[in-house]
Design an enzyme around this catalytic site. Structure first.
Site, PDB file in Angstrom:
ATOM      1  N   GLY A  12      -2.762  -8.095   4.522  1.00  9.74           N
ATOM      2  CA  GLY A  12      -1.694  -9.108   5.272  1.00  9.74           C
ATOM      3  C   GLY A  12      -0.210  -8.637   4.762  1.00  9.74           C
ATOM      4  N   GLN A  13       0.725  -9.774   4.799  1.00  5.36           N
ATOM      5  CA  GLN A  13       1.791  -9.316   4.401  1.00  5.36           C
ATOM      6  C   GLN A  13       2.009  -8.137   3.738  1.00  5.36           C
ATOM      7  OE1 GLN A  13       3.753 -12.302   6.101  1.00  5.36           O
ATOM      8  NE2 GLN A  13       4.305 -13.126   3.918  1.00  5.36           N
ATOM      9  N   ILE A  14       2.223  -8.318   2.872  1.00  2.00           N
ATOM     10  CA  ILE A  14       1.947  -7.214   2.141  1.00  2.00           C
ATOM     11  C   ILE A  14       1.201  -5.723   3.155  1.00  2.00           C
ATOM     12  CG2 ILE A  14       1.449  -5.967  -0.290  1.00  2.00           C
ATOM     13  CD1 ILE A  14       2.218  -8.485  -0.964  1.00  2.00           C
ATOM     14  N   ARG A  89       0.114 -17.677 -10.826  1.00  4.25           N
ATOM     15  CA  ARG A  89      -0.373 -15.874 -10.801  1.00  4.25           C
ATOM     16  C   ARG A  89      -2.043 -16.437 -11.611  1.00  4.25           C
ATOM     17  NH1 ARG A  89       4.793 -14.915 -12.340  1.00  4.25           N
ATOM     18  NH2 ARG A  89       5.683 -13.563 -10.446  1.00  4.25           N
ATOM     19  N   ASN A  96      -9.660 -13.505  -6.745  1.00  3.91           N
ATOM     20  CA  ASN A  96      -9.343 -12.544  -6.691  1.00  3.91           C
ATOM     21  C   ASN A  96     -10.394 -11.616  -7.323  1.00  3.91           C
ATOM     22  OD1 ASN A  96      -7.744 -13.906  -4.723  1.00  3.91           O
ATOM     23  ND2 ASN A  96      -5.486 -12.954  -5.661  1.00  3.91           N
ATOM     24  N   ILE A 119      -1.765  -4.063  -6.262  1.00  2.00           N
ATOM     25  CA  ILE A 119      -0.499  -4.825  -6.034  1.00  2.00           C
ATOM     26  C   ILE A 119      -1.524  -6.460  -6.213  1.00  2.00           C
ATOM     27  CG2 ILE A 119       0.832  -6.291  -4.497  1.00  2.00           C
ATOM     28  CD1 ILE A 119       1.160  -3.467  -3.173  1.00  2.00           C
ATOM     29  N   ARG A 152      14.548  -6.596  -9.768  1.00  2.00           N
ATOM     30  CA  ARG A 152      14.575  -8.526 -10.065  1.00  2.00           C
ATOM     31  C   ARG A 152      16.062  -8.474 -10.771  1.00  2.00           C
ATOM     32  NH1 ARG A 152       8.856 -11.505  -8.467  1.00  2.00           N
ATOM     33  NH2 ARG A 152       8.749 -11.607  -6.337  1.00  2.00           N
ATOM     34  N   HIS A 176       2.552  -9.536 -16.283  1.00  2.00           N
ATOM     35  CA  HIS A 176       3.257  -9.858 -14.667  1.00  2.00           C
ATOM     36  C   HIS A 176       2.878 -11.258 -14.073  1.00  2.00           C
ATOM     37  CE1 HIS A 176       5.412 -10.229 -10.688  1.00  2.00           C
ATOM     38  NE2 HIS A 176       4.074 -10.227 -10.402  1.00  2.00           N
TER      39      HIS A 176
HETATM   40  O1  TXD Z   1       4.217  -7.743  -6.754  1.00  2.00           O
HETATM   41  C1  TXD Z   1       3.105  -8.066  -7.424  1.00  2.00           C
HETATM   42  N1  TXD Z   1       2.006  -6.667  -7.834  1.00  2.00           N
HETATM   43  C2  TXD Z   1       2.609  -9.787  -6.783  1.00  2.00           C
HETATM   44  C3  TXD Z   1       1.564  -8.790  -5.623  1.00  2.00           C
HETATM   45  C4  TXD Z   1       4.033  -9.379  -5.469  1.00  2.00           C
HETATM   46  C5  TXD Z   1       3.435 -10.420  -4.556  1.00  2.00           C
HETATM   47  C6  TXD Z   1       2.137 -10.986  -4.529  1.00  2.00           C
HETATM   48  N2  TXD Z   1       1.479 -10.578  -5.227  1.00  2.00           N
HETATM   49  C7  TXD Z   1      -0.031 -10.261  -4.416  1.00  2.00           C
HETATM   50  O2  TXD Z   1      -0.734  -9.273  -3.787  1.00  2.00           O
HETATM   51  C8  TXD Z   1      -0.268 -11.783  -4.077  1.00  2.00           C
HETATM   52  O3  TXD Z   1      -0.625 -12.889  -5.090  1.00  2.00           O
HETATM   53  C9  TXD Z   1      -2.384 -11.245  -3.165  1.00  2.00           C
HETATM   54  O4  TXD Z   1      -3.214 -12.215  -4.323  1.00  2.00           O
HETATM   55  C10 TXD Z   1      -1.387 -10.232  -3.224  1.00  2.00           C
HETATM   56  C11 TXD Z   1      -1.269  -9.562  -1.543  1.00  2.00           C
HETATM   57  O5  TXD Z   1      -0.302 -11.022  -1.301  1.00  2.00           O
HETATM   58  P1  TXD Z   1      -0.515 -11.269   0.722  1.00  2.00           P
HETATM   59  O6  TXD Z   1       0.928 -11.688   1.056  1.00  2.00           O
HETATM   60  O7  TXD Z   1      -0.537 -10.175   1.031  1.00  2.00           O
HETATM   61  O8  TXD Z   1      -1.600 -11.931   1.082  1.00  2.00           O
HETATM   62  P2  TXD Z   1      -1.557 -12.418   1.960  1.00  2.00           P
HETATM   63  O9  TXD Z   1      -0.853 -11.965   3.567  1.00  2.00           O
HETATM   64  O10 TXD Z   1      -2.956 -13.452   2.006  1.00  2.00           O
HETATM   65  O11 TXD Z   1      -2.826 -10.775   2.755  1.00  2.00           O
HETATM   66  C12 TXD Z   1      -3.780 -10.660   2.117  1.00  2.00           C
HETATM   67  C13 TXD Z   1      -5.351  -9.860   2.743  1.00  2.00           C
HETATM   68  C14 TXD Z   1      -5.776 -10.745   3.724  1.00  2.00           C
HETATM   69  O12 TXD Z   1      -5.527 -10.421   5.112  1.00  2.00           O
HETATM   70  C15 TXD Z   1      -7.085 -11.389   3.392  1.00  2.00           C
HETATM   71  O13 TXD Z   1      -7.772 -11.477   4.622  1.00  2.00           O
HETATM   72  C16 TXD Z   1      -7.431  -9.872   3.251  1.00  2.00           C
HETATM   73  O14 TXD Z   1      -6.509  -9.862   1.677  1.00  2.00           O
HETATM   74  N3  TXD Z   1      -8.740  -9.696   1.729  1.00  2.00           N
HETATM   75  C17 TXD Z   1      -9.892  -9.025   2.196  1.00  2.00           C
HETATM   76  N4  TXD Z   1      -9.459  -7.532   2.613  1.00  2.00           N
HETATM   77  C18 TXD Z   1     -10.606  -7.241   1.916  1.00  2.00           C
HETATM   78  N5  TXD Z   1     -11.711  -7.072   1.415  1.00  2.00           N
HETATM   79  C19 TXD Z   1     -11.648  -8.849   0.757  1.00  2.00           C
HETATM   80  N6  TXD Z   1     -12.737  -9.020   0.250  1.00  2.00           N
HETATM   81  C20 TXD Z   1     -10.479  -9.345   0.911  1.00  2.00           C
HETATM   82  N7  TXD Z   1     -10.757 -10.373   0.977  1.00  2.00           N
HETATM   83  C21 TXD Z   1      -9.119 -11.297   1.570  1.00  2.00           C
END
Ligand code: TXD
Length: 321
Positions: A12-14, A89, A96, A119, A152, A176
């Protein structure tokens, strides 16, 4: 020397930013995995097509098949939902945790000798669950949060003092979440205590304390501030950049001292939990916990944060994880 293999779980985004940064820095060959059909393939194809422009020679592959992560040296896990405005969170725990359990089972199967950088939120609980499911030794599991939170804190201090962030050292300990512990006493500008500079700036100790309190509070709420503005997602570049610093420390065996979510076995008075502390990151992952003396107030704040982590882990266990 062959390139390292880095697998990113969650495109996804990250995950997308991580793929881009790893490619641009040529840290290793990348496999981007997601459950969304074709999405990782599309993201990696696009990034790969910039190779001639950015001049990188790494292999980038998108996949929906865990088989493709086989033999990865480093796994970076972003799989999981991000927060929406108004969510904590911790609100992400049930969803999650289920995702992390599945991810961990597959990593145990396909990349059992990797070092995992977690992450996904709620971070401290997700790191704990990953370790429980995989049985990885604790030095090969580390969470990304403290680098971001500390960056930050440093950024807000730099803006307040009107100096370069490059000259700021600032450290955040603990979970966190809202209980994280920015360590004011050691915040400095090239060794000069920030509090001393604030007192000079305002010529008023009380005002200086008020300003620092506001900087600490903004640091603790910084994630939520971004979520509120974005409305449909959470911070994506700063966590990615922070995880890349950890990846580089491992790949290049840098022995960096970085604030990371690491397993404590008595350090800081904590035993058996993953918590944000300064640690040495190198080729073997978390190689050493760096412990320094906390004053009474700092220890009390850290204990409070650790208790928040502990209660989240208990909640997760009550949910059957
Ligand atoms: O610094 C930190 N640790 C935090 C982390 C800072 C910011 C964001 N933080 C967390 O990272 C946020 O709360 C989320 O739990 C994760 C990922 O954030 P992101 O912004 O990348 O979320 P997205 O864009 O929704 O991407 C998550 C992807 C998405 O493409 C889903 O299809 C995928 O996770 N996903 C999976 N991948 C593999 N396997 C499974 N089961 C699955 N379920 C969802």
């Amino acid at each position: 020397m062959s390139r390292k293999k880095i697998a990113i779980i969650g495109g996804g985004q990250i995950g997308g930013v991580l793929t881009q940064l790893i490619a641009q820095k040529q840290l290793g060959d990348v496999v981007l995995f997601d459950i969304v059909q074709d999405m990782p393939q599309g993201k990696t194809l696009d990034i790969a097509e910039a190779a001639r422009v950015d001049l990188f020679d790494v292999n980038i592959k998108g996949t929906n098949d865990y088989q493709d992560i086989s033999g990865a040296d480093i796994i970076i896990i972003t799989a999981g939902l991000p927060r929406k405005p108004g969510m904590s969170r911790d609100d992400l725990l049930t969803t999650n945790a289920q995702i992390m359990k599945t991810v961990a089972e597959n990593i145990k199967k396909f990349a059992p000798n990797s070092i995992a950088i977690i992450i996904s939120n709620p971070l401290d609980a997700m790191v704990t669950l990953f370790t429980k499911v995989t049985g990885f030794p604790t030095n090969r599991v580390v969470g990304q949060a403290g680098i971001l939170d500390s960056s930050r804190f440093a950024t807000f201090i730099a803006w307040e003092l009107g100096v370069s962030v490059k000259d700021i050292n600032a450290l955040v300990l603990g979970g966190h979440g809202d209980t994280m512990v920015p360590i004011v006493r050691y915040a400095n500008v090239n060794g000069i205590p920030v509090m001393e500079l604030l007192e000079k700036k305002y010529n008023d100790k009380t005002k200086a304390k008020e300003v620092m309190t506001a900087l600490v509070e903004r640091t603790k709420q910084a994630g939520g501030e971004v979520v509120k503005l974005l409305k449909t997602g959470s911070a994506f570049y700063s966590p990615s950049s922070s995880a890349i610093a950890m990846t580089e420390a491992i790949i290049y065996d840098e022995k960096r001292v970085l604030p990371v979510c690491a397993y404590l076995n008595g350090e800081y008075g904590v035993k058996g939990y993953f918590v944000g502390v300064p640690a040495v990151l190198g080729a073997n992952g978390v190689e050493k916990i760096i412990e320094f003396a906390l004053n009474e107030e700092e220890q009390s704040l850290l204990n409070n944060s650790v208790n928040a982590v502990k209660s989240l882990v208990v909640d997760m266990e009550r949910l059957g994880f």
